[in-house]
Scaffold this active site. Structure first.
Site, PDB file in Angstrom:
ATOM      1  N   SER A 150      -8.106  -1.489   1.854  1.00 42.46           N
ATOM      2  CA  SER A 150      -9.363  -1.272   2.570  1.00 42.46           C
ATOM      3  C   SER A 150      -9.597   0.182   2.897  1.00 42.46           C
ATOM      4  CB  SER A 150      -9.407  -2.092   3.876  1.00 42.46           C
ATOM      5  OG  SER A 150      -9.112  -3.441   3.637  1.00 42.46           O
TER       6      SER A 150
ATOM      7  N   GLY B 155     -12.089   0.435   7.120  1.00 45.15           N
ATOM      8  CA  GLY B 155     -12.207  -0.546   6.046  1.00 45.15           C
ATOM      9  C   GLY B 155     -12.299  -1.990   6.521  1.00 45.15           C
TER      10      GLY B 155
ATOM     11  N   GLU C 135      -9.985  -6.250   3.987  1.00 39.78           N
ATOM     12  CA  GLU C 135      -8.827  -7.096   4.308  1.00 39.78           C
ATOM     13  C   GLU C 135      -8.842  -7.720   5.690  1.00 39.78           C
ATOM     14  OE1 GLU C 135      -5.398  -5.293   1.456  1.00 39.78           O
ATOM     15  OE2 GLU C 135      -6.853  -3.951   2.392  1.00 39.78           O
TER      16      GLU C 135
END
Lengths: 200, 766, 324
Positions: free
Chosen positions: B536, B724, B727
């Site tokens: 990510s 990110g 995930e």
């Protein structure tokens, strides 16, 4: 670069090693009576096949084992339709055959003759996207996009048959298309938006 | 632009990597959290949406070059064996077959540490043995069946616990236990901690092997033009593939180009160089024609990676008031046949909850099965499932609300590295999620107390993950004379919509409409370096580089604006769409007019990602709440609703971002209820190597999903402020579902997937 | 797949001849056949297309004669046919639960009945008695999804959803072949493993199914329940079809209980079916019938859960039928 003993042409492959027994642990195939031939038939194996795809007629010479998806992709260059599982278990190869969604990997090209095939490329008219395609973009009904052509064709088939499906009908109609990125909620929103438009 | 070198240490897929990167002396001003944004932070349809919905998008799978040949790989049908002899005469005699490559005519290229590209010691069903190249895919497939291989079978082991036992078949010289010993982490003194506890709970949890099952198989096309190699590859790691490939082929980097404009999913299975890419390159060079190698779906299951299974023994101690005093974790998982990815999963135990005494002992073993590869948040879904399950057990023993229990042990800082987080809105996530699911209203105070055979329940779980990214990462912004802009960005868009957020950041900072920006990503020849799209890290690594380039490009354009207005540049200010005189705002020139001054000149600026802040950990956090319905007669678990509340800094595109979260959650649902790799213990082979026996969630399984972003932009982490999200979404879902199932039926299932047979067995009915 | 010769049969007689001249298979919808060929389990020299034979794709309902389903009727057509939906709901329900919409658009009634087993050992080139190997991999292997009734020496479960309600309705299969035509009850169409572990149906070389004939509905009520792990594509972990006659005294007058997904053939549960006669419409009565349906079940190491699961489906099917 690839230094190896001998070349890789047919002649130079391997020096003889003598006889041996095939050791691969492959169990017997389903019996069909007499043993099936080991190699391809004697003639080059191709037959003429006429396909109507996206309103155009194509005359091809294909081996009967060629599935419709391979004919579309490799012989017509229409790569929008994908091969994902090649077993009819994911929907990535969905096209319309006489306006019905089918898995083109599970159709022999020779048997697609006499039918109208529509692929994702057939939905775009003079670079203008079909409303389904627009809805998919608008609602972000995708991530990696690999299943997207198949999803759109399934949606197209669904809406052609039933322009105002209920949510349950949409879920069912789209249930034959996997999305590993799981953009399902977005896909549902996109198709629902079209159903509502049809209603009013 | 003056530059300096910085050393950064940052988290990539649970591994801490150290990089040295050249970064600008002057970093762009962060986007203040309250700065009004026109384009970034807004819902925006994908800039490449047209290509994806029209079928125009050309994936590596779709690349068809003139005179292209087709390769197919022969794989070992046995779990453990030595290749004694390979006879290819029949294959070569098949019309259309051009060549067969084996370890006899491919050099022993090192792979996996102690093995080779074609290793005559095959260690799992699926291990590569030979390559056939033919004029068509159908002929190549047929030729595979004609290659005769003599194998000497060896004893095999596919059970991780058996692999550890004395006398187990050995796969490698080092023995079956990686490094000969487990990975151990300790802080404080767990024995003392357990003694101090009023309540101690001990339990064992198991999770299954799951597969990436991404829809685009691993595929590459290798094409030489003279000594220039171009590889079209479906990969999350264009630059990493370029580097590794060049190294193996002994080519300079500037002779190797890797291209990946569109890819059909990876989820961690495409993070580096594949054997087939090397083979395609070698075969293409030898045969003088492009070579394409695409895996059949079966090989994806056998050989392209998986998330390891786990056995986790947890022991947790807490005081009566709910304070955790000790957590200890012992875990074991299979890395598969080779050194590819490990089975670590202890980060949630070590980092989520405040606890002074923690010990984790994690072991990875070799077994004769497909090598593991990182799969969307490696270790975390499994580790979170076990930890969150046992914490619910402790809370029950204490008579405490599980959410209260989590809040009681809220960790303000990173306890492993002893430093603060750049941002952590986990309390807000707990609050927002609890409210949205109806935690206090709907949750059974007594688990299993619902009336009738259909029982509902609510459960929750916490998520922690990295995703802060870091340098090096670059982007080039070009402004040309008609006012259009090209951004060439490192990394690749693996489906998360990176191209779009890159365009949003550039358009935002340049003050121009989105349709003025074209983004090129995923081409090592056209783009500057960007990191592998895993962990990510992409958005947080790339967007600051785009920002830096855009800021500098705008500065240079200001020079042309100044010359057009005949004033010194420092007298000009900027606002979206135009440059204006500070002393007389009415006097201005639009972006396009300024650009038209360029004529044949171009503004080309490469921006660099700045360093991460010293002394901070950049993490995402979140909490997911699940409502489930269990049919106690059939064992079926239906997930009705998932509320996902996450702290991820700024969400740069709420439209594509929401879709990412929904996708991760549904993948987490698959992990919780459906997906499983089945191995036959008698012959050591995988049974369900297809997409109907390997059950990926379909449209019919989707729950209602509500995504709530509780965080402010995290400008401490990076100037754009995003962390990110790929995930975080998948990590706590299975754990929340498992806890909800317990709340529904009053019996705990401690093994995933929670299939009907497991529920019926737990209820004592089977 | 290996290449083959593809021929469009123009008549049943021609099909029979084409099928017996060399190692051949007949293709209808192809939704299972092509998988078998792609997996290397069937390697015919010739594929004979049945879709070019006229007259095999009609559904005809007649109050006196009952329902005639042409073998080439697609599952979509079957599911949507008004007479089937109204008078034989269990059949429509089963047809509508097969696979996915795309499979139903091409897959045929005849093909669904004749499809090959879905045991993952059979399909996966593991040692398999049915394919001529030395032993059954499922017996001591991963048998979570295998049979609990009628197994030994093969423990597959019959994959056809459609067969279950058809047996419940007492359907017959019409067959044409080199030696003429014949018709058998559907429950006799399938071969239990104890009789011959290498063949699934009684079709002889050159024979094809031409139609399925279902007796007139005559006020019988029916329901079909399928349990699978996912909502699409999955074969049944267990399924149940019940066809019953409601009496005027508020009790049941007779019928059939048939189980799917739990035996190598569609499992007509004899004692449960008998118990329908004179049964009350109570949960307790349905429970008793369910117990009888699974009497004698012999689970394998991993599939004991199928017993309570299938019992619950029997109760559910009975409830659905009487409440419809």
């Amino acid at each position: 670069m690839a230094e190896g003993k001998g070349g890789v042409s047919r002649r130079g492959f391997l020096k003889g090693f003598g006889t041996g027994v095939v050791g691969a642990a492959v169990a017997a195939k389903v019996r069909l009576g007499e043993a099936a031939p080991q190699t391809s038939p004697g003639w080059d194996g191709k037959v003429p096949v006429v396909l109507r795809v996206n309103g155009k007629e194509y005359r091809l010479l294909l081996e009967p084992r060629t599935t419709l998806v391979r004919a579309i992709r490799e012989h017509l260059g229409l790569t929008g339709t994908k091969v994902v599982c090649d077993r009819g278990e994911c929907g990535g190869c969905t096209v319309l055959m006489d306006n019905k969604p089918v898995y083109s990997c599970q159709v022999l090209a020779v048997e697609a003759q006499g039918h109208e095939i529509t692929t994702i490329e057939g939905l775009v008219q003079a670079e203008e996207l079909d409303p389904i395609q627009k809805a998919f973009v608008e609602h972000d009904a995708m991530q990696c996009g690999f299943c997207t052509p198949g999803q759109i064709m399934a949606a197209k088939g669904l809406l052609l048959k039933n322009p105002s499906p209920t949510r349950e009908e949409i879920l069912r109609g789209m249930s034959g298309n996997l999305c590993r990125c799981a953009a399902y909620p977005g896909i549902l929103r996109a198709v629902e938006s079209l159903a509502k438009k049809a209603q009013g | 632009m003056a530059k300096k070198l910085v050393r950064s240490v940052w988290d990539f897929e649970n591994e801490w990597v150290e990089t040295v990167a050249e970064v600008p002396e002057r970093l762009p001003e962060p986007w203040a959290p309250d700065r009004p944004l026109r384009v970034a932070g807004q819902k925006y349809p994908r800039v490449d949406g047209y290509q994806r919905v029209s079928g125009d998008a050309r994936y590596a799978f779709d690349i068809q070059l003139p005179r292209m040949l087709h390769g197919k790989i022969l794989r070992s049908p046995l779990p453990h064996a030595r290749v004694k002899q390979i006879r290819a005469e029949k294959a070569l005699a098949l019309p259309g077959v051009v060549a067969v490559f084996t370890h006899e005519n491919i050099p022993p290229i090192p792979w996996y540490g102690d093995s080779f590209l074609f290793d005559p010691h095959v260690r799992y069903e699926g291990d590569e043995v030979a390559l056939v190249v033919a004029e068509s895919e159908a002929v190549a497939e047929e030729a595979l069946g004609l290659i005769e291989v003599d194998y000497e079978p060896l004893p095999f082991v596919i059970d991780p616990e058996e692999a550890l036992a004395a006398g187990a078949p050995k796969l490698h010289d080092e023995g079956n236990l990686w490094n000969g010993r487990p990975n151990v982490y300790e802080r404080g003194d767990v024995e003392k901690g357990f003694q101090e506890a009023d309540v101690v709970v001990e339990d064992t949890f198991r999770t299954q092997v799951v597969h990436h099952a991404q829809l685009e198989v691993h595929v590459c096309v290798a094409d030489w033009e003279g000594d220039q190699l171009t590889v079209y590859e479906t990969t999350q790691a264009t630059f990493s593939v370029q580097r590794s490939l060049a190294s193996i082929l002994k080519l300079p980097l500037n002779k190797v180009r890797v291209v990946n404009y569109f890819m059909g999913g990876g989820f961690g299975s495409k993070l580096g160089l594949e054997k087939q890419t090397v083979l395609a390159a070698l075969a293409a060079k030898q045969l003088g024609r492009p070579v394409r190698i695409a895996n059949p779906r079966k090989d994806e299951f056998l050989a392209m990676g998986n998330r390891p299974s786990s056995i986790q023994k947890l022991k947790v101690g807490a005081k009566r008031d709910g304070t955790l005093t000790a957590i200890s974790l012992w875990s074991l998982g299979p890395g598969g046949a080779y050194r590819s990815a490990g089975a670590e999963l202890g980060t949630p135990v070590r980092e989520i909850y405040k606890c002074p005494n923690v010990r984790t002992e994690e072991s990875t073993v070799y077994i004769n099965a497909g090598p593991a590869r990182p799969k969307r948040a490696p270790g975390h879904p499994q580790g979170t499932f076990a930890l969150e399950s046992i914490l619910d057990e402790v809370a029950e023993k204490l008579g405490m609300d599980p959410l209260e229990f989590r809040l009681k042990n809220y960790a303000e800082i990173d306890q492993v590295r002893n430093r603060p987080y750049t941002s952590k809105y986990l309390r807000e996530a707990y609050e927002a999620g609890a409210k949205a699911i109806g935690w206090y209203e709907k949750r059974n105070k007594i688990p299993g107390s619902g009336v009738g055979p259909i029982k509902r329940g609510i459960g929750m779980a916490t998520q922690i993950w990295g995703g802060g990214g870091g340098p090096p990462a670059y982007a080039t912004v070009e402004i040309v004379s008609d006012g259009s802009v090209i951004v060439r960005s490192g990394s690749q868009d693996i489906g998360g919509g990176t191209r779009t957020i890159v365009a949003q950041v550039a358009a935002e900072e340049l003050g121009i409409p989105m349709d003025r920006v074209t983004v090129i990503m995923g081409d090592t020849a056209l783009c500057p370096y960007g990191p592998t799209s895993g962990g990510s890290v992409t958005a947080a690594s790339i967007t600051p580089a785009v920002l830096a380039a855009a800021v500098e490009a705008r500065e240079q354009l200001k020079g042309y604006a100044a010359s057009a207005l005949n004033v010194p540049a420092d007298q000009l200010a900027w606002e979206p769409g135009r440059f204006f005189l500070k002393s007389d705002p009415g006097k201005s020139i639009s972006f396009e007019e300024a650009a038209s001054r360029l004529r044949s000149n171009m503004i080309v600026v490469t921006g660099a990602r700045g360093p991460n802040p010293e002394g901070y950990t950049i993490n995402s956090f979140g909490a997911q709440f699940a409502e489930v319905e269990v049919d106690t007669e059939t064992g079926r678990v239906r997930v009705l609703k998932i509320v996902a509340a996450h702290s991820v800094g700024r969400l740069i595109n709420p439209l594509t971002g929401r879709c990412q979260f929904e996708g991760g959650i549904i993948m987490g649902l698959g992990f919780a209820l459906l997906e499983n790799r089945w191995m036959d213990p008698n012959v050591g082979r995988m049974i369900n190597t297809n997409l109907h026996d390997y059950r990926v969630p379909t449209m019919m399984e989707i729950p209602e999903i509500e995504v709530i972003i509780v965080s402010e932009p995290d400008t401490k982490a990076n100037p754009v402020g995003g962390i990110g999200i790929g995930e975080p979404a998948i990590i706590p879902t299975a754990a929340a579902i498992a806890n909800a199932v317990y709340n529904a039926i009053g019996v705990r299932v401690r093994e995933l997937p929670i299939t009907p047979y497991r529920v019926l067995e737990a209820l004592g009915k089977a | 797949m290996k290449n083959f010769e593809h021929v469009d049969a123009r008549s049943l007689a021609e099909a029979s001849r084409l099928l017996t001249e060399k190692p051949s298979v007949a293709i209808a919808g192809g939704q299972d056949l092509l998988c078998m060929m792609k997996d290397g389990l069937l390697e015919p020299a010739r594929v004979v297309n049945l879709k070019s034979i006229p007259g095999l794709s009609r559904i005809v309902y007649d109050e006196a004669k009952g329902l005639s389903i042409g073998a080439l009727v697609t599952l979509s057509e079957l599911e949507e046919h008004p007479a089937v939906r109204q008078l034989y709901p269990a059949i429509a329900q089963a047809a509508g639960l097969v696979g996915s919409p795309q499979i139903r658009n091409l897959g045929t009634a005849g093909g669904n009945l004749c499809q090959k087993p879905r045991c993952w050992y059979y399909r996966g080139h593991f040692p398999c008695l049915r394919r001529g190997g030395d032993y059954c991999s499922a017996a001591a292997g991963q048998n979570r999804y295998h049979c609990i009734l009628g197994g030994d020496p093969c423990y597959m479960v019959h994959p056809s959803d459609l067969a279950v309600p058809l047996v419940a309705f007492g359907a017959r299969v019409e067959i044409a072949g080199p030696k003429g035509r014949r018709s058998v009850p559907l429950e006799e169409f399938y071969i239990p493993p104890r009789v011959d572990v290498t063949r699934e149906t009684i079709l002889r070389p050159g024979e094809v199914v031409t139609a399925i004939v279902v007796p007139p509905a005559r006020g019988r009520i029916s329901a079909f329940v399928k349990f699978a792990e996912r909502g699409a594509w999955d074969f049944a972990v267990a399924s149940v079809a019940v066809v019953v006659q409601k009496g005027e005294d508020g009790k049941l007058m007779g019928g059939r209980v048939v189980l799917g997904g739990v035996a190598p053939v569609p499992w007509l549960a004899p004692k449960a079916s008998e118990a329908l006669t004179g049964s009350e419409l109570s949960e307790a009565a349905f429970g008793r019938i369910a117990e009888l349906a699974l009497e004698g079940a012999q689970p394998l190491a991993q599939n004991g859960y199928k017993v309570p699961l299938t019992k619950s489906l029997v109760r559910k099917a009975l409830r659905m039928a009487v409440n419809a």
